[in-house]
Design an enzyme around this catalytic site. Structure first.
Site, mmCIF file in Angstrom:
data_model
loop_
_atom_site.group_PDB
_atom_site.id
_atom_site.type_symbol
_atom_site.label_atom_id
_atom_site.label_comp_id
_atom_site.label_asym_id
_atom_site.label_seq_id
_atom_site.Cartn_x
_atom_site.Cartn_y
_atom_site.Cartn_z
ATOM 1 N N LEU A 102 0.735 17.780 15.655
ATOM 2 C CA LEU A 102 0.767 18.913 14.738
ATOM 3 C C LEU A 102 -0.629 19.359 14.338
ATOM 4 O O LEU A 102 -0.902 20.552 14.210
ATOM 5 C CB LEU A 102 1.578 18.559 13.492
ATOM 6 N N ASN A 123 -10.119 8.962 16.956
ATOM 7 C CA ASN A 123 -10.372 8.910 18.397
ATOM 8 C C ASN A 123 -11.264 10.094 18.762
ATOM 9 O O ASN A 123 -10.782 11.180 19.093
ATOM 10 C CB ASN A 123 -9.046 8.965 19.157
ATOM 11 N N SER A 237 5.365 16.366 3.658
ATOM 12 C CA SER A 237 6.580 16.133 4.431
ATOM 13 C C SER A 237 7.770 16.428 3.536
ATOM 14 O O SER A 237 7.697 16.262 2.317
ATOM 15 C CB SER A 237 6.643 14.679 4.891
ATOM 16 N N TYR A 252 6.515 5.476 2.899
ATOM 17 C CA TYR A 252 6.065 6.782 3.381
ATOM 18 C C TYR A 252 6.565 7.907 2.474
ATOM 19 O O TYR A 252 5.814 8.825 2.132
ATOM 20 C CB TYR A 252 6.558 7.001 4.809
ATOM 21 N N LYS A 256 4.134 10.617 0.558
ATOM 22 C CA LYS A 256 4.176 12.063 0.728
ATOM 23 C C LYS A 256 4.526 12.783 -0.577
ATOM 24 O O LYS A 256 4.105 13.924 -0.796
ATOM 25 C CB LYS A 256 5.156 12.431 1.845
ATOM 26 N N THR A 287 7.373 16.542 18.451
ATOM 27 C CA THR A 287 6.101 16.287 19.112
ATOM 28 C C THR A 287 6.366 15.418 20.342
ATOM 29 O O THR A 287 7.488 14.954 20.569
ATOM 30 C CB THR A 287 5.126 15.550 18.181
#
Length: 348
Positions: A102, A123, A237, A252, A256, A287
Site C-alpha cells: 500500500l 529495506n 485501519s 494490533y 491502530k 496486496t
C-alpha cells in the site's frame, strides 16, 4: 494494513523482521499457509461474530516479503478535467513503509499528482529499486514531459528516534524540504492475546504507534522551523474502530485505535501552525501477501467478503485518490478526520 487485516499492515512496512517465534507454534509464512484447524462450521448463535483461536499468523521475515508491482497505466497524459486543488505540484512527500504494498502505491499516486517523493523503508535496496522503477514508469507514460519527478530512497527504523531524525535530515538534504507525510509502516500478527509475548507486543506498538509519532513530530518540527503549512496522513485501519473476526489481533487493534486518535489529537495541537493531520483507515485490501494467504484459505476470504457490503476486498489503487485528496489543498478545511476505505464494512 492484512494489508490491513490478517496482515493489515502495508507490505513493505519499515519493520525489523527478526521476530521471535511464539512458543509451540510454527510460523504460518514458513509453511506458506495460514494455520487453521479444520472445524465443521457451526450455526450456534454469535458463532460468526467471534474470534477463532485456531488462526495463527506471524509477520514474515523481510526476505520472505514479495516485491510489489506498480499500478500500470495510471500516470500517462490525459485530458480529463479535475480541480487544480488536487495537484501536488512543487511539493515533497515522504512515505514510510513505501517500498512495497500500500505504501508503494500511495507513493505512486503522489508522484502521478505532481509531487517529488522520498521512499522510506527498512529495506533500502528494495526502496532504491522501486524509486528507480517509479521514475522510469513516469518517463515511459509521459513521453516528452518537461518535468521528471525526483524519487529517492532512504533507510529508517521507524521505532528509533535517532534513525528517524537521520532519515529526515537525509530527505531534506536531497529535496530541500518536506511538505507531506504518509505513515504507512506497520505490521500485525494474529495470536490469542494470552499467548502473545510482551516483547512482540512492544515491538508491534513501537512500529505502528511510536513510528507514526516519531515521524510526525520530526516532520512537524521541520515545517514549523520553515513556518510552512503541511499535511500528514496516518495510515490506520478499520481495526482501530471495530474488532475483526475470525482472526484474533487485539494488540494490533489497540495500536491502530491509538494511531487514529493520535491523528485527531495532533490535528488540534498543530492547527495553529497550519499543519493538517488526518487518518485513512483501510479495510481488507488485496496486496500480494494477502493474496498469497487467501489463495490457501478460500473459506477465510469468503467469510471476510461476506461481511463487506460491496462484496469484495479493496485494491491498493483504491487508496490513491483518498491519500491525494487529504494531502492536497482540495481538503484544506479537513483535519482530524478518519476516512474509512473499507467497502462499507464498518457501517453494518
Amino acid at each position: 494494513m492484512l494489508s490491513r487485516n490478517i496482515l493489515r499492515a502495508p507490505i513493505g512496512a519499515a519493520v525489523r523482521s527478526a521476530a521471535p517465534r511464539v512458543a509451540g507454534r510454527a510460523s504460518a509464512f514458513h509453511t506458506g499457509r495460514l494455520l487453521m484447524n479444520k472445524k465443521e462450521p457451526t450455526a450456534a448463535p454469535g458463532s460468526f461474530a467471534r474470534t477463532d483461536d485456531s488462526i495463527t499468523v506471524e509477520y514474515p521475515e523481510d526476505h520472505e516479503l514479495p516485491s510489489s508491482k506498480f499500478v500500470q497505466g495510471r500516470g500517462g497524459q490525459h485530458m480529463k478535467r479535475t480541480l487544480a486543488a488536487f495537484s501536488l505540484e512543487g511539493k515533497v512527500g515522504v512515505v514510510t513503509g513505501g517500498a512495497r504494498g500500500l505504501g508503494l502505491v500511495m507513493g505512486q499516486g503522489m508522484v502521478i499528482s505532481g509531487a517529488n517523493l522520498a521512499i522510506v523503508d527498512m529495506n533500502k535496496d528494495e526502496a532504491e529499486k522501486q524509486a528507480a522503477a517509479l521514475v522510469e514508469t513516469f518517463r515511459r507514460e509521459n513521453p516528452g514531459s518537461a518535468r521528471t519527478p525526483k524519487v529517492t530512497a532512504h533507510y529508517a527504523d521507524v521505532s528509533d528516534s535517532d534513525s528517524v531524525q537521520a532519515c529526515i535530515d537525509d530527505v531534506v538534504r536531497e529535496h530541500g524540504k518536506i511538505d507531506h507525510l504518509v505513515t504507512s509502516a506497520g505490521f500485525t500478527e494474529n495470536y490469542k492475546a494470552i499467548d502473545y509475548p510482551i516483547d512482540r507486543m512492544r515491538k508491534l506498538w513501537s512500529v505502528n504507534v511510536d513510528g507514526t509519532y516519531l515521524f510526525a513530530t520530526a516532520v512537524a518540527r521541520h515545517l514549523m522551523e520553515r513556518k510552512s503549512p503541511g499535511s500528514m496522513v496516518f495510515i490506520g485501519s478499520m481495526s482501530g474502530s471495530i474488532v475483526n473476526v475470525p482472526q484474533p489481533q487485539a494488540p494490533y487493534n489497540g495500536a491502530k485505535a491509538a494511531v487514529r486518535h493520535l491523528a485527531a489529537s495532533l490535528a488540534v495541537e498543530w492547527a495553529e501552525a497550519g499543519i493538517r493531520v488526518n487518518c485513512i483507515s483501510p479495510g481488507y485490501m488485496l496486496t500480494a501477501l494477502t493474496e498469497k494467504i487467501l489463495d490457501d484459505n478460500p473459506d477465510l476470504k469468503r467469510q471476510w467478503t461476506s461481511l463487506i457490503p460491496q462484496g469484495k476486498m479493496g485494491q491498493p489503487v483504491d487508496l490513491m485518490g483518498p491519500v491525494t485528496f487529504l494531502l492536497s489543498d482540495a481538503s484544506q478545511y479537513v483535519t482530524g478526520a478518519d476516512l474509512r476505505v473499507d467497502g462499507g464494512y464498518t457501517v453494518t
